[in-house]
Design a protein around this motif. Sequence first.
Motif, PDB file in Angstrom:
ATOM      1  N   TRP A   1      -7.786 -46.625   0.248  1.00  0.00           N
ATOM      2  CA  TRP A   1      -8.132 -45.409   0.416  1.00  0.00           C
ATOM      3  C   TRP A   1      -8.832 -44.550  -0.440  1.00  0.00           C
ATOM      4  O   TRP A   1      -8.722 -44.990  -1.837  1.00  0.00           O
TER       5      TRP A   1
ATOM      6  N   ARG B   1      -2.287 -35.467  -0.881  1.00  0.00           N
ATOM      7  CA  ARG B   1      -2.003 -36.746  -1.562  1.00  0.00           C
ATOM      8  C   ARG B   1      -0.546 -36.920  -1.493  1.00  0.00           C
ATOM      9  O   ARG B   1      -0.122 -37.957  -1.204  1.00  0.00           O
TER      10      ARG B   1
ATOM     11  N   VAL C   1      -5.512 -46.602  -4.082  1.00  0.00           N
ATOM     12  CA  VAL C   1      -6.358 -45.427  -3.855  1.00  0.00           C
ATOM     13  C   VAL C   1      -7.557 -45.571  -5.159  1.00  0.00           C
ATOM     14  O   VAL C   1      -7.212 -45.039  -6.328  1.00  0.00           O
TER      15      VAL C   1
END
Length: 382
Positions: free
Chosen positions: A276, A286, A303
């Motif tokens: 991501w 987040r 991420v």
Amino acid sequence: MEIWDYNLRHLAAVAQIARLGTMGAAARAVNLTQPALTQALARVEALIGLPLFERRHNGMVATAATDLLSPRIHAALDHAISPHVTTARMRALLALADGGGYLGASLATGLAVPTLHRAIKDLSLSLRKTLVQRRGNAVVLTEAGHALARAFRLARVELEAGLAEIEALKGREIRRITVGAMPLSRARILPAAVTRFLKRHPQVRIAIAEGARAELVEPLRNGVIDLMIGALRDPMVEPDLVQTLLFEDEPIVVARAGHPLAGKTPDLHALAQYSWVLPGRGSPLRTSWAAMFADAGVPAPPVPVESGSVMTIRQVLIDSDFLTLASPDQVAVELEARWLTSLGNPPGSFHRQIGVTTRASWRPTAVQAEFMADLVAVAPAR
């Protein structure tokens, strides 16, 4: 006319005349003789270019200009902390804080370095605080110096707002609104509010400072920014700031056109199979994203890229199988162009609050209050 042309004690005298209603009472309150107070008032009126009071047999009656200026003076004096503060000393400390040293302060103000030295020294002595210290060849503000500089910036904002309101009263519009814009606000709500507002006030200038919350919050506290628009913090733990909800946003999962999950309704396990790109840790989006996986007992995917820039996120998605969460408004153009595709809402209840953050001490001018009203008017229904 700049605020530095005004004598802070003379402005305080104007505020006391407005509060007490007579020259005699005001003179006693500011420790001036009545002739000196009369001269101070004449000086301020000459600078402003408007009468501040109507002289009557039973006292002084404030004019519309004073009604605008007096509350700003009181607010500025509250920030200025001490009667030992003068506009010259205030200007010197702010110039030193902004210029990074005496030479930079001198270049910015046109004042001689010895003049600035003397003003800072006198301020330190009168307040009995060490405001600057030398580190090698550099001069830096102490913690007390930084705190006082922030207070002075807020005092300056109040006085500038009062003088701008008076110029508008005279038919000369010089007012300005500075907006801190976090990523989501730039897509629709802020542009819509700006165009709506400027149709009524074409002479007002609107400056937009773009950035993440971490980049904008200190300028907001210092008075450089008037208001900040974007995702709100829940809970709000900063007592010097106030949040106003505009609407609730429901992000969608976004991927490139042709992504392996395109056209499907993926669950969290499927979404966890891909990397991501998201805003940094601590942002509401987040935090909610991490909680979504944690609550479902699904290990959160990696991420590798942290960014709040729509342009950056768009290109990362187009060139990879990365996923992101975004407001439909933020990626409306990309979805319409079919560069990106929506995978729908994330599983479970997922939303974030979007609104305006201001200083708790903020006193909006008339045009700032109107702009706030326009933000509310263009916001989606809550």
